[in-house]
Design an enzyme around this catalytic site. Structure first.
Site, mmCIF file in Angstrom:
data_model
loop_
_atom_site.group_PDB
_atom_site.id
_atom_site.type_symbol
_atom_site.label_atom_id
_atom_site.label_comp_id
_atom_site.label_asym_id
_atom_site.label_seq_id
_atom_site.Cartn_x
_atom_site.Cartn_y
_atom_site.Cartn_z
ATOM 1 C CB CYS A 252 -1.037 -0.048 1.181
ATOM 2 S SG CYS A 252 -2.105 1.369 1.176
ATOM 3 C CB CYS A 253 3.991 2.139 1.941
ATOM 4 S SG CYS A 253 3.273 2.303 3.717
ATOM 5 C CB CYS B 175 -2.346 7.186 5.618
ATOM 6 S SG CYS B 175 -1.463 7.377 3.931
ATOM 7 C CB CYS C 84 -1.035 4.056 8.621
ATOM 8 S SG CYS C 84 -1.649 2.885 7.715
ATOM 9 C CB CYS D 19 6.092 4.476 4.381
ATOM 10 S SG CYS D 19 7.153 6.305 3.928
#
Length: 237
Positions: free
Chosen positions: A120-121, A203, A206, A231
């Site tokens: 995702c990162c 984000c 997170c 990240c």
């Protein structure tokens, strides 16, 4: 690689003894059009943006909008543009990659494994960053040594092999109290989440506020091992 090491040494020698504004000015003059600063609108990044914009230095500023940042982050982004009469450029993740990720793994796959979170990162941060850095030679960051164990011993000027760029961390050795004092001294717009216990802000899904006694990065990816809390934007060999 020897040429890169020589360039890193030359930059380090040339800016040694200069204050942050002086060092940034030297870089802008010696690498015209090739110096860029990445901002997440954190305390640290707001301090550096203030120096760049107040001194009217020819250094481009950009941010990575992952699509999952806090409303408060958008607010300080707007306030910064208004305060300094500027337009901070945004880079976004590729729509197709986000659509595929969410279709195949759902909207919260990052909680399920370290691999999923890094995926995702990468989609939301790392890939857009590579586009933002393309054609540049110097990347200014707001990293501080206090941020994480991985950042304790990094040099102020270093070569980032993963992005093939030289990085300069102007406030690497500032303490958190120094950064906060600088923000208030110059009345710099900052993220109001900082007043609610949020120290490192990324984000929304997170990031959480830290509790008394917790370290700086405890509020980021709190379900993971503290030693792995990166990240992928800043990889140190």
């Amino acid at each position: 690689m020897p040429e890169i090491n020589e360039q890193v040494e030359h930059i380090s020698y040339s800016i040694n003894g200069l204050n942050e504004a002086g060092a940034l000015k030297w870089l802008a003059e010696n690498f015209p059009g090739k110096v860029v600063f990445s901002s997440s609108f954190s305390y640290e990044d707001q301090a550096i943006s203030h120096i760049i914009l107040k001194e009217n230095l020819p250094i481009d500023i950009f941010t990575l909008d992952t699509g999952r940042i806090f409303p408060e982050t958008y607010s300080v982004w707007r306030s910064t543009n208004e305060r300094y009469n500027t337009h901070i450029k945004a880079y976004y993740p590729q729509a197709a990659a986000v659509e595929t990720l969410l279709s195949e793994k759902g909207p919260q796959s990052f909680y399920e494994s370290l691999e999923n979170r890094k995926e995702c990162c990468f989609i939301r941060k790392v890939e857009p960053l590579k586009r933002a850095l393309k054609g540049r030679e110097i990347w200014i960051t707001g990293l501080r040594a206090e941020h994480s164990p991985d950042r304790q011993d990094i040099p102020q000027v270093e070569y980032d092999a993963s992005n093939n760029i030289i990085k300069y961390h102007p406030i690497l050795h500032w303490s958190f109290d120094q950064v906060k004092a600088f923000i208030h001294e110059h009345n710099i717009p900052y993220n109001p989440l900082h007043d609610k216990g949020f120290v490192s802000i990324g984000c929304q899904p997170c990031t959480r506020a830290i509790r008394e006694g917790e370290d700086f990065r405890a509020g980021r990816w709190w379900w993971e091992d503290a030693a792995k809390k990166e990240c992928g934007l800043h990889v140190h060999q």
